[in-house]
Design a protein around this motif. Structure first.
Motif, PDB file in Angstrom:
ATOM      1  N   GLY A 108      -0.443  -4.330   3.237  1.00  0.00           N
ATOM      2  CA  GLY A 108      -0.647  -3.733   4.550  1.00  0.00           C
ATOM      3  C   GLY A 108       0.384  -4.156   5.576  1.00  0.00           C
ATOM      4  O   GLY A 108       0.247  -3.848   6.757  1.00  0.00           O
ATOM      5  N   ASP A 109       1.434  -4.852   5.154  1.00  0.00           N
ATOM      6  CA  ASP A 109       2.461  -5.307   6.085  1.00  0.00           C
ATOM      7  C   ASP A 109       3.315  -4.153   6.619  1.00  0.00           C
ATOM      8  O   ASP A 109       3.977  -4.300   7.640  1.00  0.00           O
ATOM      9  CB  ASP A 109       3.371  -6.341   5.429  1.00  0.00           C
ATOM     10  CG  ASP A 109       2.664  -7.674   5.199  1.00  0.00           C
ATOM     11  OD1 ASP A 109       1.612  -7.906   5.828  1.00  0.00           O
ATOM     12  OD2 ASP A 109       3.170  -8.468   4.383  1.00  0.00           O
ATOM     13  N   TYR A 110       3.342  -3.042   5.901  1.00  0.00           N
ATOM     14  CA  TYR A 110       4.100  -1.864   6.319  1.00  0.00           C
ATOM     15  C   TYR A 110       3.161  -0.664   6.372  1.00  0.00           C
ATOM     16  O   TYR A 110       2.207  -0.586   5.595  1.00  0.00           O
ATOM     17  CB  TYR A 110       5.231  -1.560   5.325  1.00  0.00           C
ATOM     18  CG  TYR A 110       6.325  -2.591   5.326  1.00  0.00           C
ATOM     19  CD1 TYR A 110       7.433  -2.450   6.154  1.00  0.00           C
ATOM     20  CD2 TYR A 110       6.255  -3.710   4.506  1.00  0.00           C
ATOM     21  CE1 TYR A 110       8.450  -3.398   6.163  1.00  0.00           C
ATOM     22  CE2 TYR A 110       7.266  -4.665   4.506  1.00  0.00           C
ATOM     23  CZ  TYR A 110       8.357  -4.497   5.335  1.00  0.00           C
ATOM     24  OH  TYR A 110       9.353  -5.432   5.344  1.00  0.00           O
ATOM     25  N   ASP A 111       3.457   0.260   7.259  1.00  0.00           N
ATOM     26  CA  ASP A 111       2.669   1.489   7.339  1.00  0.00           C
ATOM     27  C   ASP A 111       3.007   2.433   6.192  1.00  0.00           C
ATOM     28  O   ASP A 111       2.142   3.140   5.672  1.00  0.00           O
ATOM     29  CB  ASP A 111       2.936   2.209   8.670  1.00  0.00           C
ATOM     30  CG  ASP A 111       2.553   1.355   9.856  1.00  0.00           C
ATOM     31  OD1 ASP A 111       1.364   0.989   9.953  1.00  0.00           O
ATOM     32  OD2 ASP A 111       3.443   1.039  10.675  1.00  0.00           O
ATOM     33  N   ILE A 112       4.294   2.456   5.808  1.00  0.00           N
ATOM     34  CA  ILE A 112       4.776   3.349   4.751  1.00  0.00           C
ATOM     35  C   ILE A 112       5.616   2.523   3.779  1.00  0.00           C
ATOM     36  O   ILE A 112       6.512   1.790   4.203  1.00  0.00           O
ATOM     37  CB  ILE A 112       5.627   4.492   5.333  1.00  0.00           C
ATOM     38  CG1 ILE A 112       4.823   5.292   6.364  1.00  0.00           C
ATOM     39  CG2 ILE A 112       6.154   5.404   4.224  1.00  0.00           C
ATOM     40  CD1 ILE A 112       5.666   6.237   7.204  1.00  0.00           C
TER      41      ILE A 112
END
Length: 161
Positions: A108-112
């Motif tokens: 979940g550290d990046y949105d994409i």
């Protein structure tokens, strides 16, 4: 805002040009390439994009120093293993291998999180949007594809070239 996503173009210049034309027609704000450009000349058509391009090297990319110089000439960026970018308030991670992408998406550290390598379309929504746009080159599957992601809704659409 829109994100253009491509991978595994494998020197198929006509398909890279089709992808660039599509991305320009759809007014994407950033394009990411998840690797396997192959030769330095395969970068040149990306210079016709009306936006920035960020890429990573794949397992088949040769002449990496020259590829990096071509990216520099067109005003883009290429990274060895992992690239991160932002568009609007969304954070994007780009890599070639699913073995890296899947745990990063779960974090979940990046949105994409974008990856390539498998030449197979994969879109999963979880902690992050995980996306493989398939192959731009079309050599392996016979189907050349790219994706466009709506940054606000995180909806991804696959486009056949």
């Amino acid at each position: 805002m829109k994100l253009g996503v491509m991978s595994d173009s494998h020197d198929n210049i006509p398909n890279v040009k089709r992808a660039v034309a599509l991305f320009n027609e759809l007014s994407v704000d950033l394009v990411v390439h998840a690797g396997d450009f192959i030769a330095p000349f395969a970068i040149d058509p990306l210079g016709d994009l009306n936006c920035s391009v960020v890429g990573v090297f794949g397992n088949n990319d040769g002449e990496r120093i020259v590829v990096a110089k071509r990216f520099e000439i067109i005003g883009g960026e290429v990274h060895p293993n992992l690239a991160s970018a932002s568009l609007g308030d969304r954070n994007i991670a780009v890599m070639h291998y699913p073995e890296l992408a899947i745990p990063i998406a779960k974090s979940g550290d990046y949105d994409i999180v974008v990856y390539g390598h498998t030449h197979q379309i994969d879109i999963q929504k979880g902690e992050s949007l995980l996306i493989n746009p398939g192959e731009t080159g079309g050599w392996t599957t016979g189907k050349a594809t790219v994706a466009v992601v709506d940054i606000e809704t995180l909806e991804a659409t696959i486009h056949e070239l």
